[in-house]
Scaffold this motif. Structure first.
Motif, PDB file in Angstrom:
ATOM      1  N   ASP A  23       7.740  10.882  26.337  1.00 22.47           N
ATOM      2  CA  ASP A  23       7.576   9.568  26.953  1.00 22.47           C
ATOM      3  C   ASP A  23       8.292   9.577  28.301  1.00 22.47           C
ATOM      4  OD1 ASP A  23       6.935   6.986  27.423  1.00 22.47           O
ATOM      5  OD2 ASP A  23       8.290   6.150  25.937  1.00 22.47           O
ATOM      6  N   GLY A  24       7.606  10.018  29.331  1.00 18.92           N
ATOM      7  CA  GLY A  24       8.198  10.208  30.649  1.00 18.92           C
ATOM      8  C   GLY A  24       8.325  11.690  30.941  1.00 18.92           C
ATOM      9  N   SER A  25       9.231  12.073  31.829  1.00 23.91           N
ATOM     10  CA  SER A  25       9.363  13.474  32.227  1.00 23.91           C
ATOM     11  C   SER A  25      10.498  14.123  31.454  1.00 23.91           C
ATOM     12  CB  SER A  25       9.648  13.562  33.714  1.00 23.91           C
ATOM     13  OG  SER A  25       8.542  13.131  34.441  1.00 23.91           O
ATOM     14  N   PRO A  26      10.517  15.423  31.241  1.00 24.05           N
ATOM     15  CA  PRO A  26       9.393  16.304  31.540  1.00 24.05           C
ATOM     16  C   PRO A  26       8.364  16.293  30.410  1.00 24.05           C
ATOM     17  CG  PRO A  26      11.198  17.602  30.684  1.00 24.05           C
ATOM     18  CD  PRO A  26      11.684  16.166  30.726  1.00 24.05           C
ATOM     19  N   VAL A  27       7.139  16.431  30.750  1.00 24.37           N
ATOM     20  CA  VAL A  27       6.045  16.478  29.783  1.00 24.37           C
ATOM     21  C   VAL A  27       5.565  17.916  29.693  1.00 24.37           C
ATOM     22  CG1 VAL A  27       3.671  15.755  29.350  1.00 24.37           C
ATOM     23  CG2 VAL A  27       5.340  14.107  30.159  1.00 24.37           C
ATOM     24  N   SER A  28       5.362  18.414  28.482  1.00 21.93           N
ATOM     25  CA  SER A  28       4.855  19.777  28.347  1.00 21.93           C
ATOM     26  C   SER A  28       3.487  19.828  27.683  1.00 21.93           C
ATOM     27  CB  SER A  28       5.844  20.660  27.583  1.00 21.93           C
ATOM     28  OG  SER A  28       6.051  20.145  26.293  1.00 21.93           O
ATOM     29  N   PHE A  29       2.984  18.688  27.217  1.00 19.53           N
ATOM     30  CA  PHE A  29       1.621  18.638  26.678  1.00 19.53           C
ATOM     31  C   PHE A  29       1.095  17.229  26.846  1.00 19.53           C
ATOM     32  CE2 PHE A  29      -1.351  17.521  23.287  1.00 19.53           C
ATOM     33  CZ  PHE A  29      -2.338  18.461  23.510  1.00 19.53           C
ATOM     34  N   HIS A  30      -0.145  17.115  27.275  1.00 16.04           N
ATOM     35  CA  HIS A  30      -0.798  15.812  27.265  1.00 16.04           C
ATOM     36  C   HIS A  30      -2.274  16.003  26.968  1.00 16.04           C
ATOM     37  CE1 HIS A  30      -2.470  16.408  31.331  1.00 16.04           C
ATOM     38  NE2 HIS A  30      -1.260  16.787  31.689  1.00 16.04           N
ATOM     39  N   ALA A  31      -2.819  15.068  26.221  1.00 15.15           N
ATOM     40  CA  ALA A  31      -4.238  15.052  25.872  1.00 15.15           C
ATOM     41  C   ALA A  31      -4.850  13.839  26.560  1.00 15.15           C
ATOM     42  CB  ALA A  31      -4.412  14.972  24.361  1.00 15.15           C
ATOM     43  N   HIS A  32      -6.050  14.001  27.076  1.00 18.54           N
ATOM     44  CA  HIS A  32      -6.604  12.953  27.922  1.00 18.54           C
ATOM     45  C   HIS A  32      -8.128  12.954  27.901  1.00 18.54           C
ATOM     46  CE1 HIS A  32      -6.030  16.591  30.454  1.00 18.54           C
ATOM     47  NE2 HIS A  32      -7.259  16.293  30.852  1.00 18.54           N
ATOM     48  N   VAL A  33      -8.691  11.921  28.495  1.00 10.85           N
ATOM     49  CA  VAL A  33     -10.103  11.885  28.869  1.00 10.85           C
ATOM     50  C   VAL A  33     -10.116  12.042  30.375  1.00 10.85           C
ATOM     51  CG1 VAL A  33     -12.186  10.476  29.013  1.00 10.85           C
ATOM     52  CG2 VAL A  33     -10.798  10.433  26.936  1.00 10.85           C
ATOM     53  N   LYS A  34     -10.912  12.973  30.867  1.00  7.54           N
ATOM     54  CA  LYS A  34     -11.002  13.243  32.306  1.00  7.54           C
ATOM     55  C   LYS A  34     -12.320  12.715  32.829  1.00  7.54           C
ATOM     56  CE  LYS A  34     -10.794  16.980  35.711  1.00  7.54           C
ATOM     57  NZ  LYS A  34      -9.929  16.287  36.647  1.00  7.54           N
ATOM     58  N   GLU A  35     -12.249  12.020  33.952  1.00  3.73           N
ATOM     59  CA  GLU A  35     -13.472  11.551  34.591  1.00  3.73           C
ATOM     60  C   GLU A  35     -13.969  12.626  35.542  1.00  3.73           C
ATOM     61  OE1 GLU A  35     -15.482   9.012  37.922  1.00  3.73           O
ATOM     62  OE2 GLU A  35     -13.310   9.076  37.849  1.00  3.73           O
ATOM     63  N   VAL A  36     -15.204  13.078  35.302  1.00  5.17           N
ATOM     64  CA  VAL A  36     -15.858  14.061  36.159  1.00  5.17           C
ATOM     65  C   VAL A  36     -17.229  13.508  36.519  1.00  5.17           C
ATOM     66  CG1 VAL A  36     -16.745  16.422  36.337  1.00  5.17           C
ATOM     67  CG2 VAL A  36     -14.644  15.992  35.052  1.00  5.17           C
ATOM     68  N   SER A  37     -17.478  13.339  37.801  1.00  9.37           N
ATOM     69  CA  SER A  37     -18.757  12.820  38.290  1.00  9.37           C
ATOM     70  C   SER A  37     -19.149  11.519  37.589  1.00  9.37           C
ATOM     71  CB  SER A  37     -19.857  13.870  38.117  1.00  9.37           C
ATOM     72  OG  SER A  37     -19.531  15.039  38.830  1.00  9.37           O
ATOM     73  N   GLY A  38     -18.167  10.647  37.403  1.00  7.48           N
ATOM     74  CA  GLY A  38     -18.446   9.345  36.823  1.00  7.48           C
ATOM     75  C   GLY A  38     -18.643   9.319  35.319  1.00  7.48           C
ATOM     76  N   LYS A  39     -18.370  10.444  34.647  1.00  9.77           N
ATOM     77  CA  LYS A  39     -18.524  10.516  33.195  1.00  9.77           C
ATOM     78  C   LYS A  39     -17.211  10.992  32.570  1.00  9.77           C
ATOM     79  CE  LYS A  39     -23.484  11.362  33.166  1.00  9.77           C
ATOM     80  NZ  LYS A  39     -23.735  10.743  34.407  1.00  9.77           N
ATOM     81  N   GLY A  40     -16.933  10.541  31.346  1.00 13.50           N
ATOM     82  CA  GLY A  40     -15.703  10.914  30.655  1.00 13.50           C
ATOM     83  C   GLY A  40     -15.911  12.111  29.752  1.00 13.50           C
ATOM     84  N   ILE A  41     -14.948  13.051  29.786  1.00 18.37           N
ATOM     85  CA  ILE A  41     -14.973  14.218  28.906  1.00 18.37           C
ATOM     86  C   ILE A  41     -13.557  14.475  28.397  1.00 18.37           C
ATOM     87  CG2 ILE A  41     -17.035  15.341  29.824  1.00 18.37           C
ATOM     88  CD1 ILE A  41     -15.335  16.956  31.649  1.00 18.37           C
TER      89      ILE A  41
END
Length: 167
Positions: free
Chosen positions: A35-53
């Motif tokens: 929760d804050g720094s330092p972070v060593s892993f994060h999972a996310h949804v990435k926006e690429v060309s207007g779409k989420g992956i």
């Protein structure tokens, strides 16, 4: 609060994305190692060309990232719809990602796995990254497994819970 996982773990998160990230990197952080720094892993949804992956990042001696290759091969994560996102990590630091029980082909590896070198500690429902709260999703459920679930087990888990989430 922290949940310490061994290096063989699976994380399932049911999410409903409200909007795609307005951050310059396009990441909508779902869960992170710290929760804050330092972070060593994060999972996310990435926006690429207007779409989420689906995507993830891991730090060992430097950052490595991967995300679903493109929408032709993978599940597009749309807005205002529930999805079960799954990250699986093995002791060999190999990670794979699933959406609704379906494995995703990854961008950097052009394969279904990548070398993640991720950490083994994950907090409950921590969505901060470098002290920046950037979660723009409803989180319905988070499941941690101190084991690497198989593809069949991940799909069974999806099928068992999807009736709760408009599926």
């Amino acid at each position: 609060k922290y949940i310490m996982l061994n290096y063989n773990y699976t994380i399932n998160v049911w999410i409903k994305l409200q909007y795609y990230s307005e951050q310059s990197d396009g990441f909508s952080y779902i869960i992170s190692h710290n929760d804050g720094s330092p972070v060593s892993f994060h999972a996310h949804v990435k926006e690429v060309s207007g779409k989420g992956i689906i995507g993830a990042g891991a730090y060992y001696t430097g950052w490595t990232y991967d995300y679903a290759k493109d929408v032709d091969y993978n599940t597009v994560i749309g807005l205002n719809k529930w999805y079960m996102l799954t990250w699986v990590n093995t002791a060999q630091y190999t990670q794979s990602m699933y959406v609704n029980g379906v494995i995703q082909k990854l961008h950097n590896a052009d394969a279904n796995t990548w070398n993640s070198r991720s950490s083994n500690g994950s907090p409950v429902n921590s969505t901060a990254y470098a002290n920046n709260e950037t979660t723009n999703a409803w989180i319905g459920q988070i499941q941690y497994y101190n084991d690497t679930l198989t593809e069949d087990e991940i799909l069974q888990n999806y099928n068992a819970h999807k009736c709760r989430y408009d599926q």
